[in-house]
Design a protein around this motif. Structure first.
Motif, PDB file in Angstrom:
ATOM      1  N   TYR A  33     -13.943 -17.249   4.870  1.00  0.00           N
ATOM      2  CA  TYR A  33     -15.212 -16.906   5.707  1.00  0.00           C
ATOM      3  C   TYR A  33     -16.048 -18.315   5.046  1.00  0.00           C
ATOM      4  O   TYR A  33     -15.836 -18.880   3.792  1.00  0.00           O
ATOM      5  N   GLY A  34     -16.930 -19.078   6.165  1.00  0.00           N
ATOM      6  CA  GLY A  34     -17.404 -20.084   5.096  1.00  0.00           C
ATOM      7  C   GLY A  34     -18.398 -21.131   6.484  1.00  0.00           C
ATOM      8  O   GLY A  34     -18.081 -20.531   7.727  1.00  0.00           O
ATOM      9  N   GLN A  35     -19.447 -21.494   5.234  1.00  0.00           N
ATOM     10  CA  GLN A  35     -20.398 -22.273   6.194  1.00  0.00           C
ATOM     11  C   GLN A  35     -19.545 -23.393   6.764  1.00  0.00           C
ATOM     12  O   GLN A  35     -20.330 -23.398   7.769  1.00  0.00           O
ATOM     13  N   ASP A  36     -18.708 -23.981   7.094  1.00  0.00           N
ATOM     14  CA  ASP A  36     -19.013 -24.533   7.524  1.00  0.00           C
ATOM     15  C   ASP A  36     -17.053 -25.633   6.362  1.00  0.00           C
ATOM     16  O   ASP A  36     -16.507 -24.946   5.903  1.00  0.00           O
ATOM     17  N   ARG A  37     -17.130 -26.871   7.410  1.00  0.00           N
ATOM     18  CA  ARG A  37     -15.635 -27.414   7.048  1.00  0.00           C
ATOM     19  C   ARG A  37     -14.419 -26.245   6.185  1.00  0.00           C
ATOM     20  O   ARG A  37     -14.026 -26.321   5.139  1.00  0.00           O
ATOM     21  N   ARG A  38     -13.962 -25.204   7.436  1.00  0.00           N
ATOM     22  CA  ARG A  38     -13.335 -24.262   7.157  1.00  0.00           C
ATOM     23  C   ARG A  38     -11.675 -24.663   6.926  1.00  0.00           C
ATOM     24  O   ARG A  38     -11.283 -24.291   5.720  1.00  0.00           O
ATOM     25  N   GLU A  39     -11.371 -26.575   8.042  1.00  0.00           N
ATOM     26  CA  GLU A  39     -10.038 -26.657   6.674  1.00  0.00           C
ATOM     27  C   GLU A  39      -9.997 -27.012   5.666  1.00  0.00           C
ATOM     28  O   GLU A  39      -8.867 -26.648   5.425  1.00  0.00           O
ATOM     29  N   GLN A  40     -10.781 -27.567   4.854  1.00  0.00           N
ATOM     30  CA  GLN A  40     -11.365 -27.996   3.298  1.00  0.00           C
ATOM     31  C   GLN A  40     -10.835 -26.841   2.918  1.00  0.00           C
ATOM     32  O   GLN A  40     -10.175 -26.672   1.838  1.00  0.00           O
ATOM     33  N   LEU A  41     -12.103 -25.729   2.842  1.00  0.00           N
ATOM     34  CA  LEU A  41     -11.403 -24.759   2.358  1.00  0.00           C
ATOM     35  C   LEU A  41     -10.527 -23.847   2.830  1.00  0.00           C
ATOM     36  O   LEU A  41      -9.976 -23.394   1.295  1.00  0.00           O
ATOM     37  N   GLU A  42     -10.044 -23.536   3.629  1.00  0.00           N
ATOM     38  CA  GLU A  42      -8.092 -23.066   3.742  1.00  0.00           C
ATOM     39  C   GLU A  42      -7.196 -23.496   2.647  1.00  0.00           C
ATOM     40  O   GLU A  42      -6.812 -22.921   2.708  1.00  0.00           O
ATOM     41  N   ALA A  43      -7.530 -25.184   2.648  1.00  0.00           N
ATOM     42  CA  ALA A  43      -6.760 -25.687   1.760  1.00  0.00           C
ATOM     43  C   ALA A  43      -6.391 -25.379   1.137  1.00  0.00           C
ATOM     44  O   ALA A  43      -5.715 -25.636  -0.204  1.00  0.00           O
ATOM     45  N   GLY A  44      -8.176 -25.003  -0.135  1.00  0.00           N
ATOM     46  CA  GLY A  44      -8.526 -25.002  -1.273  1.00  0.00           C
ATOM     47  C   GLY A  44      -7.681 -23.854  -1.629  1.00  0.00           C
ATOM     48  O   GLY A  44      -7.658 -23.525  -2.821  1.00  0.00           O
ATOM     49  N   VAL A  45      -8.487 -23.023  -0.885  1.00  0.00           N
ATOM     50  CA  VAL A  45      -7.780 -21.644  -1.099  1.00  0.00           C
ATOM     51  C   VAL A  45      -6.330 -21.521  -1.182  1.00  0.00           C
ATOM     52  O   VAL A  45      -5.784 -20.796  -2.244  1.00  0.00           O
ATOM     53  N   ARG A  46      -5.404 -21.827  -0.268  1.00  0.00           N
ATOM     54  CA  ARG A  46      -3.609 -22.697  -0.229  1.00  0.00           C
ATOM     55  C   ARG A  46      -3.600 -22.480  -1.800  1.00  0.00           C
ATOM     56  O   ARG A  46      -2.951 -22.073  -2.707  1.00  0.00           O
ATOM     57  N   ALA A  47      -3.929 -23.600  -2.235  1.00  0.00           N
ATOM     58  CA  ALA A  47      -3.217 -24.411  -3.153  1.00  0.00           C
ATOM     59  C   ALA A  47      -3.557 -24.145  -4.282  1.00  0.00           C
ATOM     60  O   ALA A  47      -3.504 -23.640  -5.535  1.00  0.00           O
ATOM     61  N   TYR A  48      -4.824 -23.146  -4.871  1.00  0.00           N
ATOM     62  CA  TYR A  48      -5.678 -21.998  -5.590  1.00  0.00           C
ATOM     63  C   TYR A  48      -4.544 -21.472  -5.814  1.00  0.00           C
ATOM     64  O   TYR A  48      -4.076 -20.839  -6.588  1.00  0.00           O
ATOM     65  N   ALA A  49      -4.554 -20.246  -4.881  1.00  0.00           N
ATOM     66  CA  ALA A  49      -3.860 -19.092  -4.658  1.00  0.00           C
ATOM     67  C   ALA A  49      -2.327 -19.650  -5.322  1.00  0.00           C
ATOM     68  O   ALA A  49      -1.832 -18.823  -5.911  1.00  0.00           O
ATOM     69  N   ARG A  50      -1.978 -20.974  -4.602  1.00  0.00           N
ATOM     70  CA  ARG A  50       0.087 -20.762  -5.214  1.00  0.00           C
ATOM     71  C   ARG A  50      -0.383 -21.282  -6.723  1.00  0.00           C
ATOM     72  O   ARG A  50       0.344 -21.172  -7.348  1.00  0.00           O
ATOM     73  N   GLU A  51      -1.345 -21.989  -7.092  1.00  0.00           N
ATOM     74  CA  GLU A  51      -1.601 -21.989  -8.795  1.00  0.00           C
ATOM     75  C   GLU A  51      -1.503 -20.607  -9.432  1.00  0.00           C
ATOM     76  O   GLU A  51      -0.966 -20.282 -10.708  1.00  0.00           O
ATOM     77  N   LEU A  52      -2.646 -20.034  -8.438  1.00  0.00           N
ATOM     78  CA  LEU A  52      -2.795 -18.434  -9.543  1.00  0.00           C
ATOM     79  C   LEU A  52      -1.180 -17.883  -9.645  1.00  0.00           C
ATOM     80  O   LEU A  52      -0.701 -17.304 -10.579  1.00  0.00           O
TER      81      LEU A  52
END
Length: 307
Positions: A60-79
């Protein structure tokens, strides 16, 4: 979890209990994205299954959804790598620990299973043209994409932003055994892309659901979305019929229904050129916790105040 995004997890809304459940259960944690001032701009629920595996839910995001999803993907892979667990498919069940219940709004494999080629396609998703999406996925998959991948893309909400990319992939969905939620997401993507005839064909099997019990109200969110699809197809009367047939056993009448169903009934009633009744239903939905009803209420009040 809900207040910054006006969702059903906001305080006072009908799923607020699940915000408490997510805080109480040790296998559920929320990843927040904040701006430089510290304000919440996005969030994503992460869970650990009994397997164990990491499960990612809707961003869920207020704006810049693509950047948010990219950040979540990167974080999830590292985690996942740090913890030593795989990233689970979206169908994996999440256990309840302390909480007796929680609201599962659908896990999503935002990482494309960790495959670098598929991840590259997803990272460039918003640059694809409709005639490029299928060749891009075929190159990444080394052949025709599996139906499960198309279903995961539907669940991830990618066709909400780019509905025109879905019709070229429609034939990849299985003809039989399509689960109702994937079918409904496909209907909504087709309607948003203007493909009304295939949307109507996919919608018909969802138009005759069984009556809900009092403990199955969460499933009624699907019925509200189906009713909205009928409104989009120019058949609001069928949407209202569906809402009446699927009324939960603990609801006495249309004005006493759950907020998402009240909102759907209001939209169908408005489409039937009954603005006063629609206004009453929108007000009931807002009073029950539907934060999206405010704009429609203002529009109808302005409309009805005109001479």
């Amino acid at each position: 979890m809900g207040e910054p995004f006006r969702t059903c997890l906001a305080p006072g809304s009908f799923n607020f209990f699940s915000a408490v459940s997510n805080a109480a259960d040790l296998n559920k944690r929320v990843l927040y994205a904040r701006d430089p001032a510290g304000a919440v701009r996005g969030r994503c629920l992460l869970t650990l299954t009994a397997d164990p595996a990491l499960l990612i839910f809707r961003v869920y995001g207020q704006d810049r959804r693509e950047q948010l999803e990219a950040g979540v993907r990167a974080y999830a892979r590292e985690l996942a790598a740090a913890v030593g667990v795989p990233i689970a498919p979206r169908t994996t069940v999440v256990e309840r620990l302390v909480a007796s219940d929680w609201y599962d709004d659908g896990a999503q494999d935002l990482t494309a299973g960790g495959d670098p080629a598929l991840t590259a396609v997803l990272d460039g998703w918003d640059a694809l043209a409709p005639d490029e999406v299928r060749p891009a996925l075929e190159r990444a998959c080394g052949g025709a994409p599996a139906p499960g991948l198309v279903a995961s893309l539907l669940a991830s909400g990618r066709f909400v932003r780019r509905p025109a990319l879905f019709p070229p992939l429609l034939d990849l969905l299985p003809e039989r055994g399509l689960d109702p939620w994937t079918r409904l997401a496909a209907v909504e993507a087709l309607l948003a892309a203007g493909a009304r005839d295939p949307a109507r064909t996919l919608l018909e099997p969802l138009a005759r659901p069984p009556r809900l019990g009092a403990d199955a109200w969460c499933a009624s969110q699907g019925y509200a979305r189906i009713a909205d699809a009928f409104v989009t197809l120019g058949e609001p009367h069928r949407g209202l019929q569906l809402l009446r047939r699927t009324r939960p056993a603990d609801v006495s009448g249309l004005d006493d229904d759950y907020p998402h169903r009240l909102g759907a009934a209001a939209r169908a009633t408005r489409a039937l050129q009954r603005p006063r009744k629609a206004l009453r239903l929108f007000r009931a939905a807002q009073a029950a916790g539907d934060g999206r009803a405010a704009d429609a209420i203002r529009e109808l009040e302005d409309e009805l105040s005109e001479p």
